[in-house]
Write a protein that holds these residues in place. Structure first.
Motif, mmCIF file in Angstrom:
data_model
loop_
_atom_site.group_PDB
_atom_site.id
_atom_site.type_symbol
_atom_site.label_atom_id
_atom_site.label_comp_id
_atom_site.label_asym_id
_atom_site.label_seq_id
_atom_site.Cartn_x
_atom_site.Cartn_y
_atom_site.Cartn_z
ATOM 1 N N THR A 9 0.824 -1.201 0.000
ATOM 2 C CA THR A 9 0.000 0.000 0.000
ATOM 3 C C THR A 9 0.861 1.254 0.000
ATOM 4 O O THR A 9 0.629 2.187 -0.775
ATOM 5 N N VAL A 10 1.865 1.275 0.860
ATOM 6 C CA VAL A 10 2.755 2.432 0.928
ATOM 7 C C VAL A 10 3.496 2.606 -0.394
ATOM 8 O O VAL A 10 3.613 3.727 -0.914
ATOM 9 N N LEU A 11 4.004 1.540 -0.970
ATOM 10 C CA LEU A 11 4.715 1.626 -2.246
ATOM 11 C C LEU A 11 3.804 2.113 -3.372
ATOM 12 O O LEU A 11 4.223 2.899 -4.224
ATOM 13 N N THR A 12 2.548 1.677 -3.370
ATOM 14 C CA THR A 12 1.592 2.129 -4.381
ATOM 15 C C THR A 12 1.321 3.619 -4.243
ATOM 16 O O THR A 12 1.287 4.348 -5.238
ATOM 17 N N VAL A 13 1.145 4.086 -3.020
ATOM 18 C CA VAL A 13 0.900 5.511 -2.784
ATOM 19 C C VAL A 13 2.133 6.323 -3.176
ATOM 20 O O VAL A 13 2.017 7.389 -3.803
ATOM 21 N N VAL A 14 3.320 5.843 -2.833
ATOM 22 C CA VAL A 14 4.552 6.540 -3.200
ATOM 23 C C VAL A 14 4.681 6.611 -4.722
ATOM 24 O O VAL A 14 4.998 7.666 -5.287
ATOM 25 N N PHE A 15 4.420 5.517 -5.403
ATOM 26 C CA PHE A 15 4.511 5.502 -6.859
ATOM 27 C C PHE A 15 3.501 6.463 -7.485
ATOM 28 O O PHE A 15 3.833 7.231 -8.395
ATOM 29 N N GLY A 16 2.267 6.446 -7.001
ATOM 30 C CA GLY A 16 1.248 7.360 -7.530
ATOM 31 C C GLY A 16 1.609 8.815 -7.305
ATOM 32 O O GLY A 16 1.425 9.659 -8.190
ATOM 33 N N THR A 17 2.133 9.123 -6.137
ATOM 34 C CA THR A 17 2.534 10.494 -5.835
ATOM 35 C C THR A 17 3.699 10.921 -6.712
ATOM 36 O O THR A 17 3.696 12.021 -7.277
ATOM 37 N N LEU A 19 4.542 9.707 -9.620
ATOM 38 C CA LEU A 19 4.096 9.794 -11.001
ATOM 39 C C LEU A 19 3.409 11.127 -11.278
ATOM 40 O O LEU A 19 3.713 11.797 -12.270
ATOM 41 N N THR A 20 2.517 11.541 -10.374
ATOM 42 C CA THR A 20 1.818 12.808 -10.600
ATOM 43 C C THR A 20 2.726 14.012 -10.413
ATOM 44 O O THR A 20 2.458 15.070 -10.972
ATOM 45 N N ARG A 21 3.788 13.887 -9.673
ATOM 46 C CA ARG A 21 4.723 15.000 -9.486
ATOM 47 C C ARG A 21 5.692 15.124 -10.657
ATOM 48 O O ARG A 21 6.020 16.222 -11.092
ATOM 49 N N PHE A 22 6.192 13.993 -11.165
ATOM 50 C CA PHE A 22 7.246 14.019 -12.170
ATOM 51 C C PHE A 22 6.733 13.974 -13.605
ATOM 52 O O PHE A 22 7.438 14.382 -14.517
ATOM 53 N N LEU A 23 5.527 13.473 -13.832
ATOM 54 C CA LEU A 23 5.009 13.323 -15.191
ATOM 55 C C LEU A 23 4.933 14.645 -15.960
ATOM 56 O O LEU A 23 5.351 14.691 -17.129
#
Length: 107
Positions: A9-17, A19-23
């Protein structure tokens, strides 16, 4: 949740965050930034601050003394920002001053 589920769960949230910051940087590094996006970059910070002010003061009862700490803190923030012209100092100093007023002076 198990430890494995928590970590996923933590890794998924980190990845989503991330992605939206760097994309946007990845997309706009290859092409010229559209004028509309540049315009939003100049006006949105002021709009967000205005929205936060309205949101924070929406429940204040201006006809009673309960809104006195908010009024004093706003005046302090305006004076501090006019004097030092530092947004970070205004936000931090205003928050600390308001907390002092609410927890020490206006108990």
């Amino acid at each position: 949740m198990t430890i494995t589920e928590s970590i996923l769960t933590v890794l998924t949230v980190v990845f989503g965050t991330m992605l939206t910051r760097f994309l946007p940087f990845l997309i706009f590094s290859k092409i010229k930034t559209p004028p509309y996006i540049t315009y939003l970059g100049t006006v949105l910070p002021y709009a967000v601050i205005g929205l936060l002010i309205v949101y924070c003061l929406k429940d204040s009862a201006y006809s009673s003394l309960h809104s006195l700490p908010e009024g004093i803190a706003i005046l302090f923030i305006v004076l501090l920002h006019t004097w030092k012209k530092s947004t970070l100092l205004s936000i931090g100093g205003g928050t600390i001053f308001y907390m002092f007023l609410v927890q020490v002076i206006f108990r």
